[in-house]
Design a protein around this motif. Sequence first.
Motif, PDB file in Angstrom:
ATOM      1  N   SER A 169       0.815  -1.219   0.000  1.00 43.35           N
ATOM      2  CA  SER A 169       0.000   0.000   0.000  1.00 43.35           C
ATOM      3  C   SER A 169       0.847   1.266   0.000  1.00 43.35           C
ATOM      4  O   SER A 169       0.339   2.355  -0.261  1.00 43.35           O
ATOM      5  CB  SER A 169      -0.932   0.008   1.216  1.00 43.35           C
ATOM      6  N   LYS A 170       2.163   1.133   0.280  1.00 43.33           N
ATOM      7  CA  LYS A 170       3.033   2.307   0.355  1.00 43.33           C
ATOM      8  C   LYS A 170       4.075   2.353  -0.763  1.00 43.33           C
ATOM      9  O   LYS A 170       4.903   3.253  -0.802  1.00 43.33           O
ATOM     10  CB  LYS A 170       3.737   2.341   1.715  1.00 43.33           C
ATOM     11  N   ARG A 171       4.032   1.404  -1.662  1.00 41.14           N
ATOM     12  CA  ARG A 171       5.020   1.367  -2.739  1.00 41.14           C
ATOM     13  C   ARG A 171       4.786   2.485  -3.750  1.00 41.14           C
ATOM     14  O   ARG A 171       3.650   2.804  -4.086  1.00 41.14           O
ATOM     15  CB  ARG A 171       4.970   0.023  -3.462  1.00 41.14           C
ATOM     16  N   VAL A 172       5.898   3.039  -4.232  1.00 44.11           N
ATOM     17  CA  VAL A 172       5.821   4.073  -5.260  1.00 44.11           C
ATOM     18  C   VAL A 172       6.110   3.434  -6.616  1.00 44.11           C
ATOM     19  O   VAL A 172       7.104   2.718  -6.778  1.00 44.11           O
ATOM     20  CB  VAL A 172       6.837   5.206  -4.995  1.00 44.11           C
ATOM     21  N   TYR A 173       5.241   3.699  -7.575  1.00 44.04           N
ATOM     22  CA  TYR A 173       5.424   3.222  -8.944  1.00 44.04           C
ATOM     23  C   TYR A 173       5.919   4.394  -9.790  1.00 44.04           C
ATOM     24  O   TYR A 173       5.279   5.443  -9.838  1.00 44.04           O
ATOM     25  CB  TYR A 173       4.107   2.692  -9.515  1.00 44.04           C
ATOM     26  N   PHE A 174       7.075   4.194 -10.430  1.00 42.57           N
ATOM     27  CA  PHE A 174       7.653   5.221 -11.292  1.00 42.57           C
ATOM     28  C   PHE A 174       7.292   4.862 -12.733  1.00 42.57           C
ATOM     29  O   PHE A 174       7.869   3.937 -13.308  1.00 42.57           O
ATOM     30  CB  PHE A 174       9.170   5.280 -11.110  1.00 42.57           C
ATOM     31  N   LEU A 175       6.355   5.571 -13.296  1.00 48.34           N
ATOM     32  CA  LEU A 175       5.846   5.258 -14.630  1.00 48.34           C
ATOM     33  C   LEU A 175       6.448   6.217 -15.653  1.00 48.34           C
ATOM     34  O   LEU A 175       6.150   7.414 -15.640  1.00 48.34           O
ATOM     35  CB  LEU A 175       4.320   5.369 -14.650  1.00 48.34           C
ATOM     36  N   ARG A 176       7.312   5.690 -16.521  1.00 51.46           N
ATOM     37  CA  ARG A 176       7.842   6.517 -17.607  1.00 51.46           C
ATOM     38  C   ARG A 176       6.904   6.375 -18.791  1.00 51.46           C
ATOM     39  O   ARG A 176       6.605   5.266 -19.237  1.00 51.46           O
ATOM     40  CB  ARG A 176       9.266   6.101 -17.985  1.00 51.46           C
ATOM     41  N   LEU A 177       6.442   7.521 -19.292  1.00 49.95           N
ATOM     42  CA  LEU A 177       5.418   7.542 -20.331  1.00 49.95           C
ATOM     43  C   LEU A 177       5.939   8.186 -21.608  1.00 49.95           C
ATOM     44  O   LEU A 177       6.868   8.996 -21.576  1.00 49.95           O
ATOM     45  CB  LEU A 177       4.196   8.343 -19.846  1.00 49.95           C
ATOM     46  N   THR A 178       5.318   7.819 -22.724  1.00 52.11           N
ATOM     47  CA  THR A 178       5.584   8.553 -23.953  1.00 52.11           C
ATOM     48  C   THR A 178       5.143   9.997 -23.729  1.00 52.11           C
ATOM     49  O   THR A 178       4.340  10.286 -22.842  1.00 52.11           O
ATOM     50  CB  THR A 178       4.792   7.951 -25.127  1.00 52.11           C
ATOM     51  N   LYS A 179       5.681  10.906 -24.509  1.00 53.86           N
ATOM     52  CA  LYS A 179       5.370  12.324 -24.321  1.00 53.86           C
ATOM     53  C   LYS A 179       3.860  12.544 -24.418  1.00 53.86           C
ATOM     54  O   LYS A 179       3.225  12.156 -25.401  1.00 53.86           O
ATOM     55  CB  LYS A 179       6.087  13.153 -25.385  1.00 53.86           C
ATOM     56  N   CYS A 180       3.290  13.130 -23.369  1.00 55.91           N
ATOM     57  CA  CYS A 180       1.846  13.344 -23.322  1.00 55.91           C
ATOM     58  C   CYS A 180       1.539  14.416 -22.278  1.00 55.91           C
ATOM     59  O   CYS A 180       2.452  14.961 -21.647  1.00 55.91           O
ATOM     60  CB  CYS A 180       1.113  12.039 -22.978  1.00 55.91           C
ATOM     61  N   ASP A 181       0.261  14.702 -22.104  1.00 54.50           N
ATOM     62  CA  ASP A 181      -0.155  15.701 -21.118  1.00 54.50           C
ATOM     63  C   ASP A 181      -0.175  15.039 -19.740  1.00 54.50           C
ATOM     64  O   ASP A 181      -1.227  14.678 -19.210  1.00 54.50           O
ATOM     65  CB  ASP A 181      -1.536  16.252 -21.484  1.00 54.50           C
ATOM     66  N   VAL A 182       1.001  14.896 -19.155  1.00 49.25           N
ATOM     67  CA  VAL A 182       1.127  14.131 -17.916  1.00 49.25           C
ATOM     68  C   VAL A 182       0.449  14.824 -16.736  1.00 49.25           C
ATOM     69  O   VAL A 182      -0.013  14.169 -15.804  1.00 49.25           O
ATOM     70  CB  VAL A 182       2.619  13.835 -17.613  1.00 49.25           C
ATOM     71  N   ARG A 183       0.338  16.139 -16.777  1.00 44.77           N
ATOM     72  CA  ARG A 183      -0.314  16.840 -15.660  1.00 44.77           C
ATOM     73  C   ARG A 183      -1.817  16.561 -15.638  1.00 44.77           C
ATOM     74  O   ARG A 183      -2.414  16.395 -14.572  1.00 44.77           O
ATOM     75  CB  ARG A 183      -0.028  18.340 -15.727  1.00 44.77           C
ATOM     76  N   SER A 184      -2.417  16.486 -16.812  1.00 43.69           N
ATOM     77  CA  SER A 184      -3.839  16.130 -16.868  1.00 43.69           C
ATOM     78  C   SER A 184      -4.042  14.696 -16.387  1.00 43.69           C
ATOM     79  O   SER A 184      -5.019  14.386 -15.692  1.00 43.69           O
ATOM     80  CB  SER A 184      -4.371  16.280 -18.295  1.00 43.69           C
TER      81      SER A 184
END
Length: 201
Positions: A169-184
């Motif tokens: 429940s406390k693990r952090v997932y680091f998701l690298r994404l293709t260029k996109c509107d990551v803030r939305s």
Amino acid sequence: MKVKNWMSRDVVTISPEATLQDAIGLMKKHSIRHIPVVEDGELVGWVSEGDIRGAYLASLIEDIRVRDVMIKEPITISPEADLEEAAEVLYRHGIGGIPVVEGRQVVGVVTVTDIMAAFIQIMGILKESCRLDVILGGKPKAFEHVSQIIRRHGGEIISVGISGPEDKSKRVYFLRLTKCDVRSIAQEVERAGYKVVSVIE
């Protein structure tokens, strides 16, 4: 991933009878910090920049032989070993590189730099991308849910890293994404009940 796919194959070697000055010259010429010591085609030792520094006496350096400072039973690894095994060996022993051998014959060298190159490629760090770090909270199908949100905004997951305690429940997932509107994406992920740790555009 196998060691053979990431190791350096153009191996510079040196004789145990060579001087430290010879070893220093080879290291400077080839921009390397480790050299397998080979005699009659077989590995007999390993000498590093650190070994040479530890034995360095400017007035006597021409009289000191590689055999006097080399590691006589160096840690080795097979070209068929997993790269993760090589990374673990380097980390556990606090060393910068190890010879890759088949029998007693040196077929390559794998270094921290090689491990880093593999990591960078796997994680897609050099690709045009962005990153979303999120705590999924151990909820059933949470990863699938977040993946759907990402796809709805035109993004795709390039790679995933996981860090944190045994408590899922406390693990952090680091998701690298293709260029996109990551803030939305981050905003919708938070509205869905997940905790966004950071956003890197």
